[in-house]
Design an enzyme around this catalytic site. Structure first.
Site, short mmCIF file in Angstrom:
data_model
loop_
_atom_site.label_atom_id
_atom_site.label_comp_id
_atom_site.label_asym_id
_atom_site.label_seq_id
_atom_site.Cartn_x
_atom_site.Cartn_y
_atom_site.Cartn_z
N HIS A 155 0.80 -1.23 0.00
CA HIS A 155 0.00 0.00 0.00
C HIS A 155 0.83 1.28 0.00
O HIS A 155 0.28 2.35 -0.27
CB HIS A 155 -0.93 0.06 1.22
CG HIS A 155 -1.91 -1.07 1.30
ND1 HIS A 155 -2.80 -1.34 0.28
CD2 HIS A 155 -2.16 -1.98 2.27
CE1 HIS A 155 -3.55 -2.39 0.63
NE2 HIS A 155 -3.18 -2.80 1.84
N ASP A 190 -2.91 -11.19 -1.33
CA ASP A 190 -3.34 -10.55 -0.08
C ASP A 190 -4.83 -10.21 -0.23
O ASP A 190 -5.29 -9.91 -1.34
CB ASP A 190 -2.51 -9.27 0.11
CG ASP A 190 -2.72 -8.58 1.45
OD1 ASP A 190 -1.77 -8.59 2.25
OD2 ASP A 190 -3.81 -7.97 1.66
N HIS A 192 -6.32 -7.64 0.55
CA HIS A 192 -6.50 -6.23 0.17
C HIS A 192 -5.96 -5.98 -1.24
O HIS A 192 -5.08 -6.70 -1.72
CB HIS A 192 -5.78 -5.32 1.17
CG HIS A 192 -6.30 -5.44 2.57
ND1 HIS A 192 -5.71 -6.24 3.52
CD2 HIS A 192 -7.37 -4.85 3.17
CE1 HIS A 192 -6.39 -6.15 4.65
NE2 HIS A 192 -7.40 -5.31 4.47
N ASP A 280 -3.70 -12.74 4.84
CA ASP A 280 -5.01 -12.33 5.34
C ASP A 280 -6.15 -12.81 4.45
O ASP A 280 -7.32 -12.56 4.75
CB ASP A 280 -5.07 -10.80 5.57
CG ASP A 280 -4.52 -10.02 4.40
OD1 ASP A 280 -4.25 -10.62 3.34
OD2 ASP A 280 -4.34 -8.78 4.55
O1 ZLV Z 1 -2.64 -6.41 4.82
O2 ZLV Z 1 -7.14 0.00 12.18
O3 ZLV Z 1 -9.68 0.80 6.95
C1 ZLV Z 1 -0.71 -5.32 3.89
C2 ZLV Z 1 -2.23 -5.23 4.21
O4 ZLV Z 1 -2.87 -5.19 2.96
C3 ZLV Z 1 -8.67 1.40 7.30
N1 ZLV Z 1 -7.52 0.80 7.49
C4 ZLV Z 1 -8.71 2.86 7.60
C5 ZLV Z 1 -8.83 3.84 6.54
C6 ZLV Z 1 -9.91 4.43 7.42
N2 ZLV Z 1 -9.96 3.23 8.11
C7 ZLV Z 1 -10.24 2.96 9.47
C8 ZLV Z 1 -9.17 3.20 10.44
C9 ZLV Z 1 -8.87 2.01 11.21
C10 ZLV Z 1 -7.60 2.24 11.94
C11 ZLV Z 1 -7.22 1.15 12.86
C12 ZLV Z 1 -7.31 -1.18 12.79
C13 ZLV Z 1 -7.16 -1.32 14.17
C14 ZLV Z 1 -7.37 -2.53 14.75
C15 ZLV Z 1 -7.73 -3.57 13.96
C16 ZLV Z 1 -7.85 -3.42 12.59
C17 ZLV Z 1 -7.63 -2.21 12.00
C18 ZLV Z 1 -7.77 -2.05 10.56
N3 ZLV Z 1 -7.28 -1.08 9.76
C19 ZLV Z 1 -8.46 -2.89 9.73
N4 ZLV Z 1 -8.38 -2.45 8.47
C20 ZLV Z 1 -7.66 -1.37 8.49
C21 ZLV Z 1 -7.33 -0.60 7.28
C22 ZLV Z 1 -5.91 -0.86 6.81
C23 ZLV Z 1 -5.70 -2.25 6.33
C24 ZLV Z 1 -4.28 -2.44 5.90
C25 ZLV Z 1 -4.01 -3.81 5.33
C26 ZLV Z 1 -2.53 -4.02 5.07
C27 ZLV Z 1 0.19 -5.35 5.04
ZN ZN Z 2 -3.91 -7.22 3.48
CA CA Z 3 -4.66 -8.60 -3.32
#
Ligand code: ZLV
Ligand code: ZN
Ligand code: CA
Length: 393
Positions: A155, A190, A192, A280
């Site tokens: 990302h 992944d 995402h 994931d």
């Molecule tokens: O696995 O987040 O949905 C590669 C990868 O692809 C969001 N973030 C953000 C954008 C606005 N939102 C919500 C904010 C959430 C912030 C805290 C978490 C805290 C605890 C548990 C889960 C999350 C979380 N954050 C779940 N999904 C998000 C995503 C980012 C996902 C990144 C995936 C990275 C390494």
């Molecule tokens: Zn992911």
């Molecule tokens: Ca993917």
């Protein structure tokens, strides 16, 4: 022999840096870099280290990183400390302007995706250095497969952090491969969307990006990876997106993956493959809602290996750390063309596997609703294959 399609042997090199294991995103954060250490301990306990060369390398430098990233952003990454951030003032404001330490919900510290972690620059240089060294090993023809489970941070953008990713080691590695190979395919399993990588090469005729991901409403990164997003300019039809609903199982996933990747390889004829193996998409992940088994996930890796084209395997997401470590250990065995026992050997982390009966292959969720109807899967497959046929014409 090494040259037959699914031949048992490949020259595999493997990057592992124990400086990454101790990196801490924060107590409440889902990203746990120690899972890479757990995977490494498993790989060692199965005796797989003896079958691969270990890649030793220097960490990536400022120049390596700013070959893709904005210099102002690289400067911030190089200077930010948790202390400076906590002190407020300029450091905090600058960090936030690059999406570091920026809460998406005001006053909720748990809403920070990209915290100002201790040792941030060192962490980035190490995982990016691993992917760069892996790419160089393939480019030099020294190895057939190179592995960096601490990489795969798909990302990260040119000038900001996103989705737990600060430096985009995948973009850096692909740029390195392009010095030696005419065309590179990037495939991302992944859960995402691989937005940072797709954006970096969206208009490139030399890089084809393919992402399989959960495409449900509001799923991160919101609005990206639609079936209709196919690349622009020289890159037209060289971006491939396969959005999925929740509950996808092994059979349905491979039923899309196999024919799509077969066609990608046929029409694009890449000289190297980069595969992001985010864990994931496995069953039971707290962020993703897919229902893949480790065998189903690894079957995709085995399929890409069967083309016998230089292959870079990277990590990524994966938030049930015992499942992810088991998955990447099994995929290391797949890379080596070895079958390993389901019983996890005794080792330093074995208590983490008690809940799965000390077996590598844990069971998927039985009776989980699969929201991907046969009709939807067929439609998706046909649309993607039709777009790819444009490249053959
Ligand atoms: O696995 O987040 O949905 C590669 C990868 O692809 C969001 N973030 C953000 C954008 C606005 N939102 C919500 C904010 C959430 C912030 C805290 C978490 C805290 C605890 C548990 C889960 C999350 C979380 N954050 C779940 N999904 C998000 C995503 C980012 C996902 C990144 C995936 C990275 C390494
Ligand atoms: Zn992911
Ligand atoms: Ca993917």
């Amino acid at each position: 022999s090494p040259s037959c399609p699914d031949g048992p042997k490949r020259r595999v090199c493997y990057y592992y840096d124990r400086g990454i294991a101790g990196v801490d995103y924060g107590e409440d954060h889902v990203m746990v870099p120690r899972r890479v250490d757990m995977a490494h301990a498993l790989i060692r306990s199965y005796g797989l280290l003896g079958d691969m060369s270990r890649l030793r390398t220097r960490p990536a430098t400022y120049d390596d990183i700013s070959a893709f990233h904005d210099r102002g952003y690289a400067d911030l990454l190089g200077s930010l400390t948790p202390e400076a951030f906590a002190g407020g003032g300029e450091a905090e404001l600058t960090a936030r302007s690059f999406n570091i330490g920026e809460p998406s919900k005001k006053e909720d510290p748990r809403s920070v995706d990209n915290p100002p972690i201790a040792g941030l620059w060192d962490y980035c240089c190490r995982y990016a250095g691993g992917s760069l060294a892996a790419a160089r090993a393939l480019a030099a023809g020294r190895h057939d497969i190179a592995i960096n489970w601490s990489g795969g941070m798909h990302h990260a953008c040119r000038d900001k952090a996103s989705g737990f990713c600060y430096v985009n080691d995948i973009v850096l590695a692909i740029r390195e491969l392009l010095a030696a190979f005419a065309r590179v395919v990037y495939v991302d399993i992944d859960v995402h969307h691989g937005d940072g990588v797709e954006t970096a090469f969206v208009d490139s005729g030399r890089v084809m990006t393919v992402s399989f991901h959960q495409g449900t409403t509001d799923f991160f990164p919101k609005g990206r990876g639609k079936l209709q997003d196919v690349g622009v300019g020289e890159g037209l039809y060289r971006a491939v997106n396969v959005p999925l609903h929740a509950g996808m199982d092994d059979e349905g996933y491979y039923g899309l993956f196999q024919p799509i990747m077969e066609k990608v390889m046929e029409v694009f004829q890449p000289e190297a493959i980069v595969m992001q193996c985010g864990g994931d998409s496995l069953s039971g992940d707290p962020l993703g809602s897919q229902n893949l088994s480790i065998a189903g996930h690894a079957r995709c890796v085995r399929f890409m290996r069967s083309f016998n084209v230089p292959l870079l395997l990277l990590g990524g997401g994966g938030y049930t750390i015992n499942h992810v470590a088991a998955c990447w250990c099994y995929e290391t065995a797949v890379a080596l063309g070895k079958e390993i026992d389901d019983d996890i050997p005794q080792h330093c982390y074995d208590s983490y596997y008690q809940s799965q009966g000390y077996k590598l292959h844990y069971p998927v969720k039985k009776g989980l609703k699969n929201d991907n109807t046969n009709h939807h899967v067929t439609q998706t497959k046909n649309t993607v294959l039709r777009n790819l046929a444009e490249l053959a014409a």
